[in-house]
Write an enzyme that holds these catalytic residues in place. Structure first.
Site, short mmCIF file in Angstrom:
data_model
loop_
_atom_site.label_atom_id
_atom_site.label_comp_id
_atom_site.label_asym_id
_atom_site.label_seq_id
_atom_site.Cartn_x
_atom_site.Cartn_y
_atom_site.Cartn_z
N TYR A 104 0.83 -1.20 0.00
CA TYR A 104 0.00 0.00 0.00
C TYR A 104 0.87 1.25 0.00
O TYR A 104 1.67 1.47 0.91
CB TYR A 104 -0.90 -0.02 1.23
N TYR A 129 -5.73 5.52 -7.11
CA TYR A 129 -5.97 5.41 -5.67
C TYR A 129 -7.38 4.88 -5.47
O TYR A 129 -8.34 5.63 -5.52
CB TYR A 129 -5.79 6.77 -5.02
#
Length: 388
Positions: free
Chosen positions: A297, A341
């Site tokens: 991430y 995102y």
């Protein structure tokens, strides 16, 4: 430190379908429309129909409730529906929830989804605005009055301590940004397709919240992503080779807050990801040397380094050198820095593609993929493996 043992979830469910909308800066559509498109695409990818679905999982932040998405996509009765809290920290936990439902017999086919207009609508990067009073908001009250108003500013505090502790300069974060954008440049689905960057580009980008520069920060994206989870046995009868869920875990550390855990004894690590790492390794029986591709991430570059360190890929303070070495193929879709995102859900999809052998930047012979969710918050992670 947790003394838990390996759990029994590993190997009992698999990801069998992935689907997404286009990733954009202005979708021109409702978040419900994005969610419905992604769900339909994931089901089509799996070779399933809405009638096969009896479970749904999403994020607490998602504005499209499970029953509304079910209605919009033609899904009928639901025997399981769930939401996971803490923003991007929920990404892998949605798959864990789905796997738990499948393994326990609560549902047979579960769809996980996330859809938002995070660029044209609500922008997380705009900071805290009109926040409703809450118990968890009390912690933010110790930081907001002093100017720490955005996720970048919260991460900058930990990043500054990391650099100070290990005698490093902000340029080390550039290795993560360059790696992500190199992969995005060859990914047609990525926002930054065809636009790689150099370390010099990173160092020349403007400050956002020192020591973070513009190219240390993920994008703001409109779009949706969905995943389909079912039993391994059923998965073997479907269209694609299954991505078996070898292990799934959630984690929150001591003195955990949402992005503002500044009162811990040490700000140079991510204890919540340490909890996840230990459980993933315990349950899967694997270690860092067994992982063929990492989808880590990357909302902000510094926390990629600390995640790699928490998982034991390298010693503390050596994450940048590890990334620069290329020892682990990392964020081969471009990550949230380069592709989109989507609160980490597109990262799970990339891991599935790698195990199928269909990724744009394919890692030859990939058998095990590590996926992590958002950091600085209670978080989650997965180890997916190829079947057989």
């Amino acid at each position: 430190m947790s003394a838990r043992q390996a759990d029994s979830l590993g190997g009992r469910a698999a990801v069998v379908g992935i689907g997404a909308t286009a990733f954009s800066k202005d979708s021109g559509r409702s978040e419900l429309a994005l969610a419905a498109e992604a769900v339909r695409a994931a089901l089509a990818d799996a070779g399933l129909t809405p009638a096969d679905v009896d479970g749904m999982v999403t994020f607490t932040m998602d504005t499209s409730p499970e029953i509304t998405v079910a209605q919009a996509t033609g899904i009928g009765e639901l025997s399981f529906f769930s939401r996971v809290h803490y923003g991007g920290g929920a990404a892998c936990a949605t798959v864990q929830q789905a796997a738990l439902a499948v393994a326990s017999g609560l549902a047979e086919v579960v769809v996980c989804y996330r859809a938002f207009n995070e660029r044209s609508g609500r922008r997380f990067g705009a900071g805290v605005q009109r926040r409703e009073p809450s118990a968890e908001g009390v912690a933010l009250g110790w930081a907001l009055p002093f100017g720490l108003l955005t996720p970048a500013s919260w991460v900058a505090m930990a990043a500054r301590r990391y650099l100070h502790t290990y005698g490093l300069e902000p340029e080390v974060f550039g290795h993560v940004a360059v790696t992500a954008r190199r992969h995005a440049a060859t990914n047609p689905a990525a926002h930054f397709h065809g636009r790689p960057i150099t370390l010099a580009d990173h160092a020349a980008s403007r400050w956002i919240a020192e020591p973070l520069r513009l190219l240390d920060c993920c994008q703001e994206t409109d779009g949706g992503q969905a995943l389909v989870v079912t039993s391994v046995e059923r998965a073997r009868t479907l269209r694609h080779p299954p991505a078996v869920i070898a292990a799934a875990a959630q984690g929150a550390g001591r003195a955990q807050e949402q992005m503002t855990s500044f009162y811990r004894d040490d700000l140079t690590g991510l204890p919540e990801m340490g909890v996840v790492a230990r459980q993933l390794w315990r349950t899967s029986g694997l270690g860092p040397g067994d992982i063929d591709v990492g989808v880590v991430y990357d909302h902000f570059t510094p926390f990629v380094l600390t995640q790699l360190e928490e998982f034991g890929f390298c010693p503390p303070g050596e994450g940048a050198a590890f990334v620069a070495s290329g020892a682990l193929p990392l964020n081969t879709h471009g990550g949230q820095l380069g592709e989109a995102y989507l609160h980490g859900m597109n990262g799970v999809a990339e891991a599935v593609r790698q195990l199928r052998g269909t990724a744009v930047n394919q890692v030859a012979g990939a058998r095990h993929a590590l996926v992590t969710a958002g950091t600085g918050v209670p978080t989650s992670g997965l180890i997916l493996r190829a079947d057989g």
